[in-house]
Design an enzyme around this catalytic site. Structure first.
Site, PDB file in Angstrom:
ATOM      1  CG  HIS A  42      -0.290   0.395   2.491  1.00 15.13           C
ATOM      2  ND1 HIS A  42       0.339  -0.513   3.287  1.00 15.13           N
ATOM      3  CD2 HIS A  42      -0.148   1.595   3.114  1.00 15.13           C
ATOM      4  CE1 HIS A  42       0.831   0.096   4.358  1.00 15.13           C
ATOM      5  NE2 HIS A  42       0.557   1.372   4.280  1.00 15.13           N
TER       6      HIS A  42
HETATM    7  C1  UD1 Z   1      -2.023   6.198   5.122  1.00 16.73           C
HETATM    8  C2  UD1 Z   1      -0.749   6.696   5.788  1.00 16.73           C
HETATM    9  C3  UD1 Z   1       0.288   5.595   5.818  1.00 16.73           C
HETATM   10  C4  UD1 Z   1      -0.272   4.332   6.466  1.00 16.73           C
HETATM   11  C5  UD1 Z   1      -1.584   3.941   5.808  1.00 16.73           C
HETATM   12  C6  UD1 Z   1      -2.198   2.804   6.579  1.00 16.73           C
HETATM   13  C7  UD1 Z   1      -0.288   9.096   5.407  1.00 16.73           C
HETATM   14  C8  UD1 Z   1       0.530  10.071   4.677  1.00 16.73           C
HETATM   15  N1  UD1 Z   1      -0.181   7.810   5.032  1.00 16.73           N
HETATM   16  O1  UD1 Z   1      -1.708   5.881   3.790  1.00 16.73           O
HETATM   17  O2  UD1 Z   1       1.407   6.015   6.574  1.00 16.73           O
HETATM   18  O3  UD1 Z   1       0.669   3.316   6.334  1.00 16.73           O
HETATM   19  O4  UD1 Z   1      -2.493   5.047   5.823  1.00 16.73           O
HETATM   20  O5  UD1 Z   1      -3.116   2.095   5.852  1.00 16.73           O
HETATM   21  O6  UD1 Z   1      -0.999   9.462   6.313  1.00 16.73           O
HETATM   22  N2  UD1 Z   1      -8.761   5.176   0.198  1.00 16.73           N
HETATM   23  C9  UD1 Z   1     -10.023   4.666   0.037  1.00 16.73           C
HETATM   24  N3  UD1 Z   1     -10.766   4.417   1.139  1.00 16.73           N
HETATM   25  C10 UD1 Z   1     -10.331   4.671   2.413  1.00 16.73           C
HETATM   26  C11 UD1 Z   1      -9.051   5.207   2.567  1.00 16.73           C
HETATM   27  C12 UD1 Z   1      -8.268   5.457   1.459  1.00 16.73           C
HETATM   28  O7  UD1 Z   1     -10.461   4.417  -1.085  1.00 16.73           O
HETATM   29  O8  UD1 Z   1     -11.074   4.415   3.381  1.00 16.73           O
HETATM   30  C13 UD1 Z   1      -7.919   5.402  -1.007  1.00 16.73           C
HETATM   31  C14 UD1 Z   1      -8.167   6.749  -1.669  1.00 16.73           C
HETATM   32  O9  UD1 Z   1      -8.035   6.564  -3.052  1.00 16.73           O
HETATM   33  C15 UD1 Z   1      -7.018   7.580  -1.145  1.00 16.73           C
HETATM   34  C16 UD1 Z   1      -5.893   6.553  -1.021  1.00 16.73           C
HETATM   35  O10 UD1 Z   1      -6.545   5.354  -0.619  1.00 16.73           O
HETATM   36  O11 UD1 Z   1      -6.672   8.641  -1.984  1.00 16.73           O
HETATM   37  C17 UD1 Z   1      -4.809   6.904  -0.029  1.00 16.73           C
HETATM   38  O12 UD1 Z   1      -5.352   7.145   1.270  1.00 16.73           O
HETATM   39  P1  UD1 Z   1      -4.549   8.034   2.349  1.00 16.73           P
HETATM   40  O13 UD1 Z   1      -5.253   8.005   3.626  1.00 16.73           O
HETATM   41  O14 UD1 Z   1      -4.249   9.367   1.753  1.00 16.73           O
HETATM   42  O15 UD1 Z   1      -3.160   7.316   2.461  1.00 16.73           O
HETATM   43  P2  UD1 Z   1      -2.825   5.771   2.694  1.00 16.73           P
HETATM   44  O16 UD1 Z   1      -2.145   5.281   1.470  1.00 16.73           O
HETATM   45  O17 UD1 Z   1      -4.016   5.071   3.181  1.00 16.73           O
HETATM   46  N1  UDP Z   2      -4.501  -5.043   8.592  1.00 16.16           N
HETATM   47  C1  UDP Z   2      -5.823  -5.493   8.637  1.00 16.16           C
HETATM   48  N2  UDP Z   2      -6.433  -5.852   7.464  1.00 16.16           N
HETATM   49  C2  UDP Z   2      -5.786  -5.794   6.272  1.00 16.16           C
HETATM   50  C3  UDP Z   2      -4.436  -5.336   6.242  1.00 16.16           C
HETATM   51  C4  UDP Z   2      -3.833  -4.957   7.424  1.00 16.16           C
HETATM   52  O1  UDP Z   2      -6.429  -5.564   9.698  1.00 16.16           O
HETATM   53  O2  UDP Z   2      -6.393  -6.127   5.247  1.00 16.16           O
HETATM   54  C5  UDP Z   2      -3.856  -4.650   9.854  1.00 16.16           C
HETATM   55  C6  UDP Z   2      -2.551  -5.347  10.126  1.00 16.16           C
HETATM   56  O3  UDP Z   2      -2.764  -6.587  10.777  1.00 16.16           O
HETATM   57  C7  UDP Z   2      -1.824  -4.335  11.003  1.00 16.16           C
HETATM   58  C8  UDP Z   2      -2.314  -3.005  10.463  1.00 16.16           C
HETATM   59  O4  UDP Z   2      -3.512  -3.285   9.748  1.00 16.16           O
HETATM   60  O5  UDP Z   2      -2.236  -4.467  12.358  1.00 16.16           O
HETATM   61  C9  UDP Z   2      -1.296  -2.414   9.542  1.00 16.16           C
HETATM   62  O6  UDP Z   2      -1.856  -1.349   8.843  1.00 16.16           O
HETATM   63  P1  UDP Z   2      -1.355  -0.868   7.416  1.00 16.16           P
HETATM   64  O7  UDP Z   2      -0.607  -1.947   6.763  1.00 16.16           O
HETATM   65  O8  UDP Z   2      -2.537  -0.306   6.722  1.00 16.16           O
HETATM   66  O9  UDP Z   2      -0.434   0.380   7.768  1.00 16.16           O
HETATM   67  P2  UDP Z   2       1.046   0.592   8.359  1.00 16.16           P
HETATM   68  O10 UDP Z   2       1.246  -0.288   9.526  1.00 16.16           O
HETATM   69  O11 UDP Z   2       2.003   0.329   7.248  1.00 16.16           O
HETATM   70  O12 UDP Z   2       1.061   2.037   8.693  1.00 16.16           O
END
Ligand code: UD1
Ligand code: UDP
Length: 387
Positions: free
Chosen positions: A222
């Site tokens: 991701h």
């Molecule tokens: C964010 C965090 C990242 C973390 C991740 C956990 C920042 C800069 N990044 O990244 O550190 O590892 O969350 O998962 O804060 N989207 C949806 N539905 C949702 C959420 C997101 O469709 O409920 C899609 C949208 O297209 C959006 C994209 O995901 O533009 C990115 O979402 P965003 O929250 O900006 O960043 P993450 O990649 O989720």
């Molecule tokens: N996780 C989850 N469902 C998923 C993928 C991840 O519950 O489909 C959980 C995972 O077990 C961990 C957390 O989400 O506890 C990690 O989040 P993510 O990978 O989104 O973000 P990061 O840790 O890189 O910020």
């Protein structure tokens, strides 16, 4: 002990999971001492990225949901700051608790510190030393706006000292006289608490997914560096697909919506190929209990996630990290996590090594005793203890 009001700020999936450890510890040990207010920025909003965790991990529904949603970094962060500021002015908490390194963390740090509410940063001190990552900027800035900093690992604690934080500081703690602690990791608290429960509550999940224990590889992707660069994304997935076919092993991928958006819009026909491949199972994001069940029973983990890297260690699984560096450096030093970036040769080498060689790996306890949340809450309360 005086009673305190604490505002917990969450927004992204891993923060909701992390906050559940603190919420549970408040409920079980400090209900008389701490009132908890939960603010959800709305950074993640799909049911399976947010609501599912509140239900499954039994966290209080957010008292405030700012509904910020997805946007560019500046726009998203500024909307969060505006919303958080309003809540803090109304609630006037004793302190504000932040988790990790997302835009929600940074927004909380800026809003709270400028209003002079003490900031408590959980997961402080982690560094990738790569400032092109948005998370690295969020971490550094949030740490330097904090009053209590809880570092989950030795490496994180040392990083804070290298940036001028002094372990010898004595109370009263303030933003100018902050206190750093070496704790453990609240994600480990959660794994210990929920792993058994996952087996009970999701007893038929693996069968339903047609997965055999120890005969599938679990992968998540991701990070913006992997999903926004479609050459990189395709290279990773082509490599994983060919390895799964070659070794006749199933690759299970619960995909973040960000990754699906990239695949659907920019790699449409390749995405169809992946969905039609018998060795690949693409799933929507799964719940936390489902995820830890998948982790516990897989052969190997391949990920660019911070949380999932650590969970590979909790469940004693080898891990290929789809990044060039990691904040969880102890995993790499331990030899059980290997950095492969998006390099097909490196991914292939590590994949084959982990599948073909008998393991014999050791998984030392890097992340505390499973009671990190209690330790943190106790230290927070001590800060407010009246003389
Ligand atoms: C964010 C965090 C990242 C973390 C991740 C956990 C920042 C800069 N990044 O990244 O550190 O590892 O969350 O998962 O804060 N989207 C949806 N539905 C949702 C959420 C997101 O469709 O409920 C899609 C949208 O297209 C959006 C994209 O995901 O533009 C990115 O979402 P965003 O929250 O900006 O960043 P993450 O990649 O989720
Ligand atoms: N996780 C989850 N469902 C998923 C993928 C991840 O519950 O489909 C959980 C995972 O077990 C961990 C957390 O989400 O506890 C990690 O989040 P993510 O990978 O989104 O973000 P990061 O840790 O890189 O910020």
């Amino acid at each position: 002990m005086s009673h305190i009001k604490l505002v917990n700020i969450v927004g992204a999936r891993p923060q909701i999971i992390k906050a559940s450890a603190i919420s549970r510890a408040i409920r079980n040990h400090y209900a008389k001492d701490i009132t908890e207010i939960i603010v959800h920025t709305g950074q993640h909003y799909d049911k399976e990225m947010s609501e599912v965790f509140f239900d499954e991990l039994e966290i209080h529904k957010p008292h405030y949901n700012l509904g910020v949603g997805s946007a560019t970094h500046g726009r998203q962060t500024s909307m969060m700051i505006t919303g958080i500021e309003e809540v803090l002015l109304k609630e006037k908490p004793d302190c504000v608790v932040l988790y990790g390194d997302t835009n929600s963390t940074l927004a909380g740090a800026l809003a709270a510190s400028k209003l002079h509410f003490p900031v408590i940063h959980i997961e402080a001190g982690l560094r990738s030393f790569n400032k092109t990552m948005p998370e690295e900027l969020n971490r550094i800035m949030s740490d330097h706006a904090s009053t209590l900093l809880f570092a989950p690992t030795n490496a994180a604690f040392k990083n804070l000292m290298a940036e001028g934080f002094r372990p010898e500081n004595s109370p009263p703690y303030t933003i100018d006289n902050p206190k750093i602690y070496l704790t453990g990791d609240i994600m480990y608290d959660n794994t210990l608490f929920f792993a058994g429960l996952a087996e009970k509550k999701k007893a038929h999940f693996l069968e339903k997914m047609l997965l055999t224990r120890n005969n599938y590889v679990l992968a998540t992707i991701h990070r913006d560096s992997n999903t926004d660069d479609i050459v990189r994304l395709k290279e990773i997935l082509v490599t994983l697909k060919s390895l799964a076919e070659e070794k006749d092993i199933v690759l299970v991928m619960p995909l973040h919506p960000r990754t699906v958006v990239s695949l659907k819009t920019r790699l449409k026909s390749f995405y169809e190929d992946l969905n039609n491949c018998a060795h690949i199972k693409i799933l929507p994001p799964v719940s936390y209990l489902e995820m830890i069940l998948l982790e516990k029973n897989c052969r190997m983990i391949i990920t660019d996630s911070g949380g999932v890297q650590k969970e590979s260690h909790f469940f004693k699984k080898p891990c290929i990290v789809l990044r060039n560096e990691t904040e969880w450096i102890e995993l790499v030093n331990n030899g059980t996590a290997k950095l492969a970036g998006a390099d097909p040769d490196k991914i292939r080498t590590e994949f084959l090594r982990f599948t073909d060689t008998p393991s014999g790996h050791k998984y030392p306890g890097f992340y505390g005793d499973g009671k990190t949340a209690e330790f943190i809450l106790n230290e927070i309360l001590l800060m407010f203890e009246k003389e």
